[in-house]
Enzyme design. Structure first.
Site, PDB file in Angstrom:
ATOM      1  N   GLY A  25      36.922  37.653  29.216  1.00  0.00           N
ATOM      2  CA  GLY A  25      36.971  37.364  30.643  1.00  0.00           C
ATOM      3  C   GLY A  25      36.854  35.900  31.021  1.00  0.00           C
ATOM      4  O   GLY A  25      37.324  35.487  32.077  1.00  0.00           O
ATOM      5  N   GLU A  78      31.268  31.515  31.155  1.00  0.00           N
ATOM      6  CA  GLU A  78      31.382  32.972  31.299  1.00  0.00           C
ATOM      7  C   GLU A  78      32.047  33.298  32.634  1.00  0.00           C
ATOM      8  O   GLU A  78      31.974  32.515  33.588  1.00  0.00           O
ATOM      9  CB  GLU A  78      29.955  33.552  31.217  1.00  0.00           C
ATOM     10  N   ASP A  79      32.706  34.448  32.713  1.00  0.00           N
ATOM     11  CA  ASP A  79      33.336  34.815  33.986  1.00  0.00           C
ATOM     12  C   ASP A  79      32.332  35.423  34.969  1.00  0.00           C
ATOM     13  O   ASP A  79      32.355  35.122  36.154  1.00  0.00           O
ATOM     14  CB  ASP A  79      34.533  35.763  33.770  1.00  0.00           C
ATOM     15  N   ASP A  93      26.184  39.924  35.242  1.00  0.00           N
ATOM     16  CA  ASP A  93      25.945  41.144  36.011  1.00  0.00           C
ATOM     17  C   ASP A  93      24.495  41.575  35.748  1.00  0.00           C
ATOM     18  O   ASP A  93      23.563  41.061  36.363  1.00  0.00           O
ATOM     19  CB  ASP A  93      26.985  42.168  35.532  1.00  0.00           C
ATOM     20  N   LYS A 142      26.455  38.170  39.967  1.00  0.00           N
ATOM     21  CA  LYS A 142      26.156  39.385  40.737  1.00  0.00           C
ATOM     22  C   LYS A 142      24.646  39.632  40.625  1.00  0.00           C
ATOM     23  O   LYS A 142      24.196  40.530  39.901  1.00  0.00           O
ATOM     24  CB  LYS A 142      26.949  40.543  40.129  1.00  0.00           C
ATOM     25  N   PHE A 191      32.919  46.150  42.548  1.00  0.00           N
ATOM     26  CA  PHE A 191      33.683  46.160  41.304  1.00  0.00           C
ATOM     27  C   PHE A 191      34.870  45.209  41.479  1.00  0.00           C
ATOM     28  O   PHE A 191      35.799  45.499  42.233  1.00  0.00           O
ATOM     29  CB  PHE A 191      34.133  47.587  41.002  1.00  0.00           C
ATOM     30  N   VAL A 192      34.794  44.067  40.791  1.00  0.00           N
ATOM     31  CA  VAL A 192      35.804  43.031  40.986  1.00  0.00           C
ATOM     32  C   VAL A 192      36.697  42.889  39.751  1.00  0.00           C
ATOM     33  O   VAL A 192      36.305  43.225  38.637  1.00  0.00           O
ATOM     34  CB  VAL A 192      35.157  41.665  41.325  1.00  0.00           C
ATOM     35  N   ASP A 245      38.940  42.000  33.927  1.00  0.00           N
ATOM     36  CA  ASP A 245      39.935  43.061  33.788  1.00  0.00           C
ATOM     37  C   ASP A 245      39.622  44.288  34.625  1.00  0.00           C
ATOM     38  O   ASP A 245      38.485  44.540  35.006  1.00  0.00           O
ATOM     39  CB  ASP A 245      40.009  43.502  32.321  1.00  0.00           C
ATOM     40  N   ARG A 278      44.103  40.751  34.230  1.00  0.00           N
ATOM     41  CA  ARG A 278      43.324  39.534  34.003  1.00  0.00           C
ATOM     42  C   ARG A 278      44.085  38.305  34.495  1.00  0.00           C
ATOM     43  O   ARG A 278      43.517  37.246  34.698  1.00  0.00           O
ATOM     44  CB  ARG A 278      43.013  39.368  32.515  1.00  0.00           C
TER      45      ARG A 278
HETATM   46  C1  PRP Z   1      31.772  41.183  31.048  1.00  0.00           C
HETATM   47  C2  PRP Z   1      31.556  39.720  31.329  1.00  0.00           C
HETATM   48  C3  PRP Z   1      30.247  39.433  30.659  1.00  0.00           C
HETATM   49  C4  PRP Z   1      29.503  40.731  30.779  1.00  0.00           C
HETATM   50  C5  PRP Z   1      28.502  40.640  31.886  1.00  0.00           C
HETATM   51  O1  PRP Z   1      32.361  41.300  29.785  1.00  0.00           O
HETATM   52  O2  PRP Z   1      32.581  38.923  30.804  1.00  0.00           O
HETATM   53  O3  PRP Z   1      30.407  39.065  29.317  1.00  0.00           O
HETATM   54  O4  PRP Z   1      30.457  41.746  31.073  1.00  0.00           O
HETATM   55  O5  PRP Z   1      27.785  41.833  32.033  1.00  0.00           O
HETATM   56  P1  PRP Z   1      26.206  41.926  31.911  1.00  0.00           P
HETATM   57  O6  PRP Z   1      25.608  40.761  32.648  1.00  0.00           O
HETATM   58  O7  PRP Z   1      25.890  43.246  32.599  1.00  0.00           O
HETATM   59  O8  PRP Z   1      25.835  41.941  30.472  1.00  0.00           O
HETATM   60  P2  PRP Z   1      33.054  42.621  29.251  1.00  0.00           P
HETATM   61  O9  PRP Z   1      32.110  43.327  28.326  1.00  0.00           O
HETATM   62  O10 PRP Z   1      33.621  43.391  30.394  1.00  0.00           O
HETATM   63  O11 PRP Z   1      34.203  42.050  28.326  1.00  0.00           O
HETATM   64  P3  PRP Z   1      35.470  41.111  28.662  1.00  0.00           P
HETATM   65  O12 PRP Z   1      34.938  39.741  29.018  1.00  0.00           O
HETATM   66  O13 PRP Z   1      36.247  41.106  27.391  1.00  0.00           O
HETATM   67  O14 PRP Z   1      36.229  41.739  29.815  1.00  0.00           O
END
Ligand code: PRP
Length: 188
Positions: free
Chosen positions: A47, A103-104, A107, A135, A156-157, A163, A169
């Site tokens: 991400g 990081e994107d 959460d 978030k 949910f974004v 993605d 993406r």
């Molecule tokens: C997303 C995002 C962070 C993580 C955050 O990754 O890029 O790495 O979730 O969530 P958290 O704070 O609840 O741990 P994801 O696992 O969706 O993988 P991706 O980046 O490959 O889409």
């Protein structure tokens, strides 16, 4: 395979121009903080890719790049499991390096908490966190974020690296998913 964006997009949360303007600000701030430090940017796949490539173009300081992939979500799942593992590790020795994690979204915080622990154990000069989206409402583990692009509500974004079931993406904006839609992989 056909995927119509309007089937999934409820609304645009952050338009492309808003993202780019904020990323330019972050770039100036980070550049000022890292003068003479030769930082290593660590992009968390997948991400973080869009954010990384735009952010690095706004940096006025010399820096190097590496990538790390971790997993905390099952395919198609919308909730974090809280358990994190490394899928792909760095190629760079980070001992004595000033590390900036890119990081994107943060959460629950479980992913970032784990990454910081792993990196700190390798003896870097410093570790800082830069996330495009925060978030905070969903936080379960406290993580000290140094640079935040946008604080966002608990929606949910997707888009701009994030993605929707691995698709979309490439969108230049961050959007909100329509409630109750069938994910791309659930289509027949
Ligand atoms: C997303 C995002 C962070 C993580 C955050 O990754 O890029 O790495 O979730 O969530 P958290 O704070 O609840 O741990 P994801 O696992 O969706 O993988 P991706 O980046 O490959 O889409």
């Amino acid at each position: 395979m056909k995927l119509a964006l309007d089937e999934y997009l409820l609304e645009v949360l952050i338009p492309a121009e808003g993202l780019q303007a904020r990323i330019a600000e972050l770039g100036r701030e980070i550049s000022a903080d890292y003068v003479g430090k030769n930082p290593l940017l660590i992009c968390i796949l997948r991400g973080g890719v869009m954010f990384l490539t735009d952010l690095m173009r706004q940096l006025a300081v010399p820096h190097t790049l590496d990538f790390m992939a971790v997993s905390s979500y099952g395919a198609g799942a919308r909730e974090s499991t809280g358990s994190v593992r490394i899928l792909m590790d760095l190629a760079t020795d980070i001992e004595h390096r000033h590390v900036l994690i890119v990081e994107d979204i943060i959460d629950t915080g479980h992913t970032m908490h784990y990454i910081v622990q792993v990196l700190q154990a390798r003896g870097p000069a410093s570790v800082r966190i830069c996330t495009l989206l925060n978030k905070a409402e969903r936080r379960e583990v406290d993580v000290p974020i140094d640079y935040v692009g946008f604080d966002i509500p608990n929606k949910f974004v997707f888009g701009y690296g994030l993605d929707l079931d691995e698709y979309f993406r490439n969108l230049p904006f961050v959007g909100v998913v329509k409630p109750g839609v069938f994910l791309p992989s659930q289509r027949v």
